[in-house]
Design an enzyme around this catalytic site. Structure first.
Site, PDB file in Angstrom:
ATOM      1  N   SER A   1      74.771 126.902 -28.455  1.00  0.00           N
ATOM      2  CA  SER A   1      73.756 127.703 -29.151  1.00  0.00           C
ATOM      3  C   SER A   1      74.352 128.634 -30.197  1.00  0.00           C
ATOM      4  CB  SER A   1      72.882 128.481 -28.165  1.00  0.00           C
ATOM      5  OG  SER A   1      73.546 129.598 -27.640  1.00  0.00           O
TER       6      SER A   1
ATOM      7  N   THR B   1      73.124 130.406 -23.819  1.00  0.00           N
ATOM      8  CA  THR B   1      72.761 131.814 -23.621  1.00  0.00           C
ATOM      9  C   THR B   1      73.170 132.701 -24.795  1.00  0.00           C
ATOM     10  OG1 THR B   1      74.818 132.256 -22.425  1.00  0.00           O
ATOM     11  CG2 THR B   1      72.897 131.626 -21.102  1.00  0.00           C
ATOM     12  N   ASP B   2      74.133 132.234 -25.610  1.00  0.00           N
ATOM     13  CA  ASP B   2      74.654 133.127 -26.651  1.00  0.00           C
ATOM     14  C   ASP B   2      73.593 133.542 -27.672  1.00  0.00           C
ATOM     15  OD1 ASP B   2      77.102 133.219 -25.482  1.00  0.00           O
ATOM     16  OD2 ASP B   2      78.097 131.874 -26.897  1.00  0.00           O
TER      17      ASP B   2
ATOM     18  N   THR C   1      75.413 125.869 -22.105  1.00  0.00           N
ATOM     19  CA  THR C   1      76.246 125.722 -20.909  1.00  0.00           C
ATOM     20  C   THR C   1      75.513 124.984 -19.797  1.00  0.00           C
ATOM     21  OG1 THR C   1      77.577 127.655 -21.398  1.00  0.00           O
ATOM     22  CG2 THR C   1      77.428 127.054 -19.103  1.00  0.00           C
TER      23      THR C   1
HETATM   24  N1  GLU Z   1      78.286 129.381 -26.456  1.00  0.00           N
HETATM   25  C1  GLU Z   1      77.571 128.533 -25.552  1.00  0.00           C
HETATM   26  C2  GLU Z   1      76.089 128.523 -25.890  1.00  0.00           C
HETATM   27  O1  GLU Z   1      75.505 129.547 -26.162  1.00  0.00           O
HETATM   28  C3  GLU Z   1      77.820 128.887 -24.170  1.00  0.00           C
HETATM   29  C4  GLU Z   1      77.072 130.066 -23.673  1.00  0.00           C
HETATM   30  C5  GLU Z   1      76.059 129.663 -22.653  1.00  0.00           C
HETATM   31  O2  GLU Z   1      75.262 128.756 -22.801  1.00  0.00           O
HETATM   32  O3  GLU Z   1      76.103 130.311 -21.610  1.00  0.00           O
HETATM   33  O4  GLU Z   1      75.487 127.480 -25.887  1.00  0.00           O
END
Ligand code: GLU
Length: 183
Positions: A54, A85-86, A12
């Protein structure tokens, strides 16, 4: 000045809101350009290793990240990986086991995309570089620096799917925090 390598992998923090939803598309150079204050802090080089959500990071990607840090280990004082973050906690855990490093290795991301109002990516990135350049971070293993907190890879968890205060270490607590550019 400390010499830091920023390794961009997507997430993100690198995403823009598009008609098809969020897609990682900012390059590592564009991410850095969002935080001109970093120029006062250290010398930074950057590598665009991948640009992925991710959720799709796999073990081959993990090996690539570990190899990227190991291959450039002697040239830098610390490393920052931008990451979704995932699966950030899984990547941090893997790197903590596989990159034996006294030098800081810091993972960072954002909960809000770069196009959002009050995007958290730029300050998170700034704080991650502060963490990577700090003497206090040496010998602490791989850490996650998000929303002002510094968390050890062994215990960090994403606890909320929308809030910027999402990463916590429920069992061991935070290793530290970053405030006004200081660890
Ligand atoms: N699903 C995405 C990832 O993990 C968005 C979650 C994020 O980065 O906050 O890249």
């Amino acid at each position: 000045m400390k010499h830091i390598l920023m390794i961009a992998t997507g997430g993100t923090i690198a995403s823009k809101e598009t008609a098809d939803g969020l897609t990682p598309q900012l390059t590592s150079e564009e991410l850095l350009a969002e935080v001109p204050e970093l120029e006062q802090l250290c010398r930074i080089d950057t590598v665009q290793l991948m640009n992925r959500d991710s959720t799709n990071i796999n073990s081959r990607d993990w090996l690539q990240m570990a190899a990227c840090v190991r291959g450039r280990y002697d040239a830098y004082d610390g490393f920052v990986l931008t990451h979704g973050t995932d699966t950030m906690e899984e990547t941090a855990f893997f790197l903590n086991l596989t990159v034996k490093s006294d030098k800081p290795v810091v993972l960072v991301g954002a909960m809000r995309p770069s196009t959002a109002m009050s995007a958290d990516g730029p300050l998170n990135l700034y704080n991650a570089v502060v963490t990577a350049a700090a003497r206090e971070s040496r010998g602490k293993g791989v850490v996650i620096a998000m929303n002002g907190l510094i968390l050890g890879a062994h215990g960090a968890m994403k606890t909320n799917t929308v809030d910027v205060q999402t990463f916590q270490s429920p069992n061991s607590g935070a290793l530290g925090y970053v405030l006004n550019g200081k660890v």
